[in-house]
Enzyme design. Structure first.
Site, PDB file in Angstrom:
ATOM      1  N   ASP A   8       0.887  -1.167   0.000  1.00 15.80           N
ATOM      2  CA  ASP A   8       0.000   0.000   0.000  1.00 15.80           C
ATOM      3  C   ASP A   8       0.927   1.218   0.000  1.00 15.80           C
ATOM      4  O   ASP A   8       1.722   1.398   0.933  1.00 15.80           O
ATOM      5  CB  ASP A   8      -0.849  -0.056   1.279  1.00 15.80           C
ATOM      6  N   VAL A  31      -6.166   4.835  -5.463  1.00 13.98           N
ATOM      7  CA  VAL A  31      -4.979   5.248  -4.722  1.00 13.98           C
ATOM      8  C   VAL A  31      -5.107   6.697  -4.250  1.00 13.98           C
ATOM      9  O   VAL A  31      -4.624   7.061  -3.172  1.00 13.98           O
ATOM     10  CB  VAL A  31      -3.709   4.999  -5.580  1.00 13.98           C
ATOM     11  N   ASP A  32      -5.795   7.514  -5.032  1.00 14.69           N
ATOM     12  CA  ASP A  32      -6.030   8.922  -4.672  1.00 14.69           C
ATOM     13  C   ASP A  32      -6.798   9.007  -3.346  1.00 14.69           C
ATOM     14  O   ASP A  32      -6.396   9.727  -2.417  1.00 14.69           O
ATOM     15  CB  ASP A  32      -6.844   9.556  -5.819  1.00 14.69           C
ATOM     16  N   SER A 115      -3.019   5.203 -14.040  1.00 17.62           N
ATOM     17  CA  SER A 115      -4.044   5.003 -15.089  1.00 17.62           C
ATOM     18  C   SER A 115      -4.580   3.581 -15.229  1.00 17.62           C
ATOM     19  O   SER A 115      -5.483   3.353 -16.033  1.00 17.62           O
ATOM     20  CB  SER A 115      -3.557   5.464 -16.484  1.00 17.62           C
ATOM     21  N   THR A 116      -4.027   2.627 -14.475  1.00 18.41           N
ATOM     22  CA  THR A 116      -4.443   1.234 -14.720  1.00 18.41           C
ATOM     23  C   THR A 116      -5.603   0.768 -13.847  1.00 18.41           C
ATOM     24  O   THR A 116      -5.999  -0.395 -13.909  1.00 18.41           O
ATOM     25  CB  THR A 116      -3.269   0.253 -14.503  1.00 18.41           C
ATOM     26  N   VAL A 118      -9.267   2.768 -12.406  1.00 21.96           N
ATOM     27  CA  VAL A 118     -10.511   3.301 -12.983  1.00 21.96           C
ATOM     28  C   VAL A 118     -10.281   3.843 -14.402  1.00 21.96           C
ATOM     29  O   VAL A 118     -11.181   3.779 -15.243  1.00 21.96           O
ATOM     30  CB  VAL A 118     -11.067   4.417 -12.062  1.00 21.96           C
TER      31      VAL A 118
HETATM   32  P1  ADP Z   1      -6.363   5.704 -12.148  1.00 20.97           P
HETATM   33  O1  ADP Z   1      -7.584   6.574 -12.034  1.00 20.97           O
HETATM   34  O2  ADP Z   1      -5.138   6.487 -12.545  1.00 20.97           O
HETATM   35  O3  ADP Z   1      -6.603   4.497 -12.983  1.00 20.97           O
HETATM   36  P2  ADP Z   1      -6.588   4.148  -9.669  1.00 20.97           P
HETATM   37  O4  ADP Z   1      -6.344   4.652  -8.287  1.00 20.97           O
HETATM   38  O5  ADP Z   1      -7.975   3.715 -10.001  1.00 20.97           O
HETATM   39  O6  ADP Z   1      -6.039   5.292 -10.634  1.00 20.97           O
HETATM   40  O7  ADP Z   1      -5.607   2.940  -9.953  1.00 20.97           O
HETATM   41  C1  ADP Z   1      -4.221   3.106 -10.175  1.00 20.97           C
HETATM   42  C2  ADP Z   1      -3.464   1.946  -9.564  1.00 20.97           C
HETATM   43  O8  ADP Z   1      -3.332   2.166  -8.157  1.00 20.97           O
HETATM   44  C3  ADP Z   1      -4.139   0.586  -9.708  1.00 20.97           C
HETATM   45  O9  ADP Z   1      -3.163  -0.364 -10.079  1.00 20.97           O
HETATM   46  C4  ADP Z   1      -4.642   0.291  -8.293  1.00 20.97           C
HETATM   47  O10 ADP Z   1      -4.666  -1.107  -8.023  1.00 20.97           O
HETATM   48  C5  ADP Z   1      -3.572   0.955  -7.477  1.00 20.97           C
HETATM   49  N1  ADP Z   1      -3.880   1.276  -6.068  1.00 20.97           N
HETATM   50  C6  ADP Z   1      -5.074   1.465  -5.465  1.00 20.97           C
HETATM   51  N2  ADP Z   1      -4.904   1.726  -4.155  1.00 20.97           N
HETATM   52  C7  ADP Z   1      -3.547   1.701  -3.921  1.00 20.97           C
HETATM   53  C8  ADP Z   1      -2.715   1.876  -2.769  1.00 20.97           C
HETATM   54  N3  ADP Z   1      -3.220   2.154  -1.574  1.00 20.97           N
HETATM   55  N4  ADP Z   1      -1.371   1.756  -2.927  1.00 20.97           N
HETATM   56  C9  ADP Z   1      -0.829   1.497  -4.133  1.00 20.97           C
HETATM   57  N5  ADP Z   1      -1.555   1.322  -5.254  1.00 20.97           N
HETATM   58  C10 ADP Z   1      -2.895   1.420  -5.149  1.00 20.97           C
END
Ligand code: ADP
Length: 170
Positions: A8, A31-32, A115-116, A118
């Site tokens: 994470d 992740v945001d 970007s991978t 949503v």
């Molecule tokens: P985007 O809108 O750029 O696609 P996302 O947050 O939906 O962003 O996904 C981007 C990547 O971050 C995905 O591979 C997701 O699995 C990953 N992700 C989500 N939560 C976390 C976290 N807490 N730490 C690291 N990676 C994460």
């Protein structure tokens, strides 16, 4: 210098973690959302003052309650099938984030797989761009460590494969 790990990203004690943000910089899911929850409300307040970020660019804030000192927010492209400059925009995210880090004297950086989630960018293609762009830049400049932080075991496998391919069949 390039490392891949499954974690994470909000738990990493590095100079900066990169956030896969959206153009508003006002938080979102994935992740945001995790970064904003872990950092606390100070992060959102600082992001509001910045007033947004175009796709492919990057902005920097403090890390607030995160173990990382700073957060670099970059906005990845939404995947539309690959014909709308997605690859160039994704590469620009990595390049602009690293340039911002260097400018601020930050030498240990962790990236999520931008970007991978949503935004729907195919994982393998995105990992190739991430590894190629970071290798190009990090080779010639002063980074101690650039981490590809994979959230899932599946993502970890993709990055390991791309990195192994890049090192060649030795
Ligand atoms: P985007 O809108 O750029 O696609 P996302 O947050 O939906 O962003 O996904 C981007 C990547 O971050 C995905 O591979 C997701 O699995 C990953 N992700 C989500 N939560 C976390 C976290 N807490 N730490 C690291 N990676 C994460």
């Amino acid at each position: 210098m390039l490392r891949v790990l499954q974690a994470d990203i909000t738990t990493l004690k590095v100079d900066a973690i990169v956030n896969a943000a959206n153009e508003s910089l006002l938080g979102g899911g994935g992740v945001d959302g995790a970064i904003h929850r872990a950092a606390g409300p100070g992060l959102l307040a600082e992001c509001r003052k910045i007033g947004g970020c175009p796709t492919g660019e990057a902005r920097i804030t403090q890390g607030y309650n995160l173990p990382a000192r700073r957060v670099i927010h970059t906005v990845g492209p939404v995947w539309h099938g690959g014909t709308r400059g997605e690859a160039e925009l994704l590469a620009a995210c990595y390049r602009n984030s690293l340039e911002l880090a260097l400018h601020h004297g930050l030498h240990r950086i962790a990236f999520p797989s931008i970007s991978t989630g949503v935004y729907g960018y195919p994982k393998d293609a995105a990992a190739r761009i991430a590894v190629a762009t970071v290798s190009q830049m990090a080779g010639s400049s002063g980074f101690d460590e650039v981490i590809f932080c994979c959230f899932s075991a599946e993502d970890l496998a993709v990055y390991q494969q791309v990195l192994a391919g890049q090192r060649g069949p030795h």
